[in-house]
Design a protein around this motif. Structure first.
Motif, PDB file in Angstrom:
ATOM      1  N   ARG A 161     -16.188  13.008 -29.004  1.00 42.51           N
ATOM      2  CA  ARG A 161     -17.285  12.085 -29.333  1.00 42.51           C
ATOM      3  C   ARG A 161     -16.748  10.894 -30.119  1.00 42.51           C
ATOM      4  O   ARG A 161     -17.140   9.743 -29.888  1.00 42.51           O
ATOM      5  N   LEU A 162     -15.844  11.174 -31.059  1.00 37.34           N
ATOM      6  CA  LEU A 162     -15.234  10.093 -31.832  1.00 37.34           C
ATOM      7  C   LEU A 162     -14.429   9.167 -30.928  1.00 37.34           C
ATOM      8  O   LEU A 162     -14.377   7.953 -31.158  1.00 37.34           O
ATOM      9  N   ALA A 163     -13.799   9.731 -29.896  1.00 36.64           N
ATOM     10  CA  ALA A 163     -13.047   8.900 -28.953  1.00 36.64           C
ATOM     11  C   ALA A 163     -13.988   7.945 -28.218  1.00 36.64           C
ATOM     12  O   ALA A 163     -13.636   6.791 -27.956  1.00 36.64           O
ATOM     13  N   CYS A 164     -15.198   8.422 -27.887  1.00 36.24           N
ATOM     14  CA  CYS A 164     -16.182   7.547 -27.242  1.00 36.24           C
ATOM     15  C   CYS A 164     -16.583   6.405 -28.166  1.00 36.24           C
ATOM     16  O   CYS A 164     -16.686   5.245 -27.738  1.00 36.24           O
ATOM     17  N   ILE A 165     -16.826   6.724 -29.439  1.00 42.15           N
ATOM     18  CA  ILE A 165     -17.152   5.672 -30.407  1.00 42.15           C
ATOM     19  C   ILE A 165     -15.959   4.745 -30.585  1.00 42.15           C
ATOM     20  O   ILE A 165     -16.119   3.529 -30.752  1.00 42.15           O
ATOM     21  N   GLY A 166     -14.742   5.314 -30.547  1.00 40.89           N
ATOM     22  CA  GLY A 166     -13.549   4.489 -30.623  1.00 40.89           C
ATOM     23  C   GLY A 166     -13.468   3.511 -29.465  1.00 40.89           C
ATOM     24  O   GLY A 166     -13.079   2.340 -29.633  1.00 40.89           O
ATOM     25  N   ALA A 167     -13.846   3.966 -28.264  1.00 38.46           N
ATOM     26  CA  ALA A 167     -13.876   3.074 -27.100  1.00 38.46           C
ATOM     27  C   ALA A 167     -14.903   1.964 -27.305  1.00 38.46           C
ATOM     28  O   ALA A 167     -14.654   0.798 -26.985  1.00 38.46           O
ATOM     29  N   ALA A 168     -16.076   2.328 -27.854  1.00 41.29           N
ATOM     30  CA  ALA A 168     -17.100   1.322 -28.135  1.00 41.29           C
ATOM     31  C   ALA A 168     -16.590   0.293 -29.139  1.00 41.29           C
ATOM     32  O   ALA A 168     -16.838  -0.906 -29.005  1.00 41.29           O
ATOM     33  N   PHE A 169     -15.844   0.759 -30.147  1.00 38.42           N
ATOM     34  CA  PHE A 169     -15.279  -0.148 -31.145  1.00 38.42           C
ATOM     35  C   PHE A 169     -14.257  -1.082 -30.504  1.00 38.42           C
ATOM     36  O   PHE A 169     -14.174  -2.267 -30.838  1.00 38.42           O
ATOM     37  N   CYS A 170     -13.468  -0.559 -29.555  1.00 36.45           N
ATOM     38  CA  CYS A 170     -12.515  -1.399 -28.825  1.00 36.45           C
ATOM     39  C   CYS A 170     -13.240  -2.497 -28.063  1.00 36.45           C
ATOM     40  O   CYS A 170     -12.818  -3.663 -28.065  1.00 36.45           O
ATOM     41  N   TYR A 171     -14.331  -2.133 -27.401  1.00 39.05           N
ATOM     42  CA  TYR A 171     -15.096  -3.137 -26.662  1.00 39.05           C
ATOM     43  C   TYR A 171     -15.667  -4.198 -27.610  1.00 39.05           C
ATOM     44  O   TYR A 171     -15.756  -5.377 -27.248  1.00 39.05           O
ATOM     45  N   ALA A 172     -16.062  -3.776 -28.804  1.00 35.63           N
ATOM     46  CA  ALA A 172     -16.559  -4.736 -29.787  1.00 35.63           C
ATOM     47  C   ALA A 172     -15.464  -5.718 -30.193  1.00 35.63           C
ATOM     48  O   ALA A 172     -15.696  -6.925 -30.310  1.00 35.63           O
ATOM     49  N   ILE A 173     -14.244  -5.200 -30.393  1.00 34.89           N
ATOM     50  CA  ILE A 173     -13.114  -6.075 -30.702  1.00 34.89           C
ATOM     51  C   ILE A 173     -12.859  -7.024 -29.541  1.00 34.89           C
ATOM     52  O   ILE A 173     -12.605  -8.217 -29.727  1.00 34.89           O
ATOM     53  N   GLY A 174     -12.942  -6.492 -28.301  1.00 35.45           N
ATOM     54  CA  GLY A 174     -12.759  -7.339 -27.127  1.00 35.45           C
ATOM     55  C   GLY A 174     -13.785  -8.454 -27.056  1.00 35.45           C
ATOM     56  O   GLY A 174     -13.470  -9.582 -26.648  1.00 35.45           O
ATOM     57  N   SER A 175     -15.018  -8.183 -27.476  1.00 37.78           N
ATOM     58  CA  SER A 175     -16.054  -9.216 -27.489  1.00 37.78           C
ATOM     59  C   SER A 175     -15.707 -10.327 -28.466  1.00 37.78           C
ATOM     60  O   SER A 175     -15.920 -11.514 -28.179  1.00 37.78           O
ATOM     61  N   ILE A 176     -15.175  -9.953 -29.624  1.00 42.78           N
ATOM     62  CA  ILE A 176     -14.770 -10.950 -30.608  1.00 42.78           C
ATOM     63  C   ILE A 176     -13.616 -11.789 -30.064  1.00 42.78           C
ATOM     64  O   ILE A 176     -13.598 -13.020 -30.212  1.00 42.78           O
ATOM     65  N   ILE A 177     -12.648 -11.135 -29.424  1.00 49.33           N
ATOM     66  CA  ILE A 177     -11.521 -11.865 -28.848  1.00 49.33           C
ATOM     67  C   ILE A 177     -12.008 -12.858 -27.802  1.00 49.33           C
ATOM     68  O   ILE A 177     -11.553 -14.008 -27.744  1.00 49.33           O
ATOM     69  N   THR A 178     -12.977 -12.420 -26.971  1.00 48.25           N
ATOM     70  CA  THR A 178     -13.539 -13.312 -25.956  1.00 48.25           C
ATOM     71  C   THR A 178     -14.181 -14.527 -26.605  1.00 48.25           C
ATOM     72  O   THR A 178     -14.050 -15.655 -26.111  1.00 48.25           O
ATOM     73  N   ARG A 179     -14.855 -14.311 -27.723  1.00 47.48           N
ATOM     74  CA  ARG A 179     -15.580 -15.398 -28.398  1.00 47.48           C
ATOM     75  C   ARG A 179     -14.624 -16.414 -29.017  1.00 47.48           C
ATOM     76  O   ARG A 179     -14.872 -17.624 -28.976  1.00 47.48           O
ATOM     77  N   ILE A 180     -13.515 -15.966 -29.601  1.00 49.18           N
ATOM     78  CA  ILE A 180     -12.631 -16.875 -30.334  1.00 49.18           C
ATOM     79  C   ILE A 180     -11.483 -17.403 -29.475  1.00 49.18           C
ATOM     80  O   ILE A 180     -10.695 -18.234 -29.937  1.00 49.18           O
ATOM     81  N   ALA A 181     -11.366 -16.937 -28.222  1.00 50.60           N
ATOM     82  CA  ALA A 181     -10.274 -17.381 -27.358  1.00 50.60           C
ATOM     83  C   ALA A 181     -10.430 -18.860 -26.994  1.00 50.60           C
ATOM     84  O   ALA A 181     -11.554 -19.380 -26.916  1.00 50.60           O
TER      85      ALA A 181
END
Length: 304
Positions: A161-181
């Protein structure tokens, strides 16, 4: 980019299709696990998606940026890691031990996890009082979803379950990267990230799991779907929706994907979800609705 027009019927139909495509991805991972290892699944879907999306980009006359664009390539590498390689691997590992529907529920936390990251990293994206209230409610839902008390009981499923939340956190980081690129065509950015993800995952999968053995037609179908559907085709549809209706409209897909993942998992795989998981989803979606009411949405939904 010019201001997006008012969403029309085509936009609504495309949005529903995207929710369906992404929602089915978690079930497809579960099917693929019947004949392929989790690292191989991540690598194969990335290779299929990278080849497809690069082909589409080249057909449109688009090319990857020169290596001299260091900041842009740094963002592309970050995209390849946090939106592709790492979350795909975490989800494939997790679905070995938790229902695919659970993984889909966990993805509802992505836009909530974006909020504190944006507060720190994106100018003008401060957490207002209403955003903080929504995040707090949603975070309680995340804790319910994980089952925090299980951390102290030695329940092995809690780590998945924590791995799933970890994946969600990765996607959140990816969203930030997309925004500041730096500005670049979305297909170039996405296909570059997929190429990076595939390049990283292929040697890891070969070293850890070796070449895949004989796989059934259903496993291959699931793998091809994962590469072409939620990873490649969805990116093209996403770009079209954002260009024609705007990112705020696109964010409505966040409410669909968890529901579709539950429908597919329960109906086609016979999965059972405890009542507290549904309660957790209600808290997360409630927090999401509060935090994003009247606000511009950041990022995009992940190709899970």
């Amino acid at each position: 980019m010019p201001d997006a027009a008012k969403p029309g019927l085509t936009n609504w139909l495309t949005l529903c299709l995207l929710g369906l495509i992404w929602g089915a991805s978690f079930m497809s991972i579960a099917v693929a696990l019947d004949g392929a290892g989790p690292l191989s699944i991540a690598a194969i879907r990335l290779i299929i998606a990278a080849v497809t999306l690069l082909g589409v980009a080249f057909a449109m006359g688009l090319r990857l940026p020169a290596l001299s664009h260091r900041t842009l390539w740094l963002c592309i590498v970050g995209m390849g890691l946090f939106t592709n390689a790492v979350p795909f691997t975490l989800l494939s590992l997790a679905i070995q031990n938790v229902p695919s529907a659970f993984a889909g529920l966990a993805m509802a936390a992505v836009p909530l996890l974006v909020l504190p990251l944006a507060h720190i990293l994106v100018p003008g994206e401060r957490m207002s009082g209403i955003k903080t209230a929504g995040f707090s409610l949603g975070f309680i839902g995340v804790l319910v979803l994980i089952g925090v008390s299980d951390l102290f009981t030695g329940d092995g499923a809690v780590w998945s379950r924590l791995a799933c939340i970890g994946a969600a956190f990765c996607y959140a980081i990816g969203s930030i990267i997309t925004r500041i690129a730096p500005p670049v065509h979305p297909l170039v950015f996405s296909s570059g990230g997929l190429l990076v993800g595939a390049t990283l995952m292929l040697p890891v999968a070969l070293y850890m799991e070796g070449l895949p053995g004989a796989m059934s037609a259903s496993v291959w179908t699931a793998l091809v779907y994962l590469g072409l559907g939620p990873t490649a085709l969805a990116t093209i549809l996403l770009v079209r929706v954002i260009q024609s209706a705007g990112p705020s409209f696109m964010s409505l897909v966040n409410y669909q994907v968890p529901v579709w993942s539950v429908i597919f998992g329960v109906v086609f795989l016979g999965e059972m979800l405890p009542g507290n998981f549904v309660f957790a989803l209600a808290l997360i979606l409630g927090g999401l609705a509060i935090s994003q009411s009247g606000q511009k949405r950041l990022g995009r939904y992940p190709s899970a």
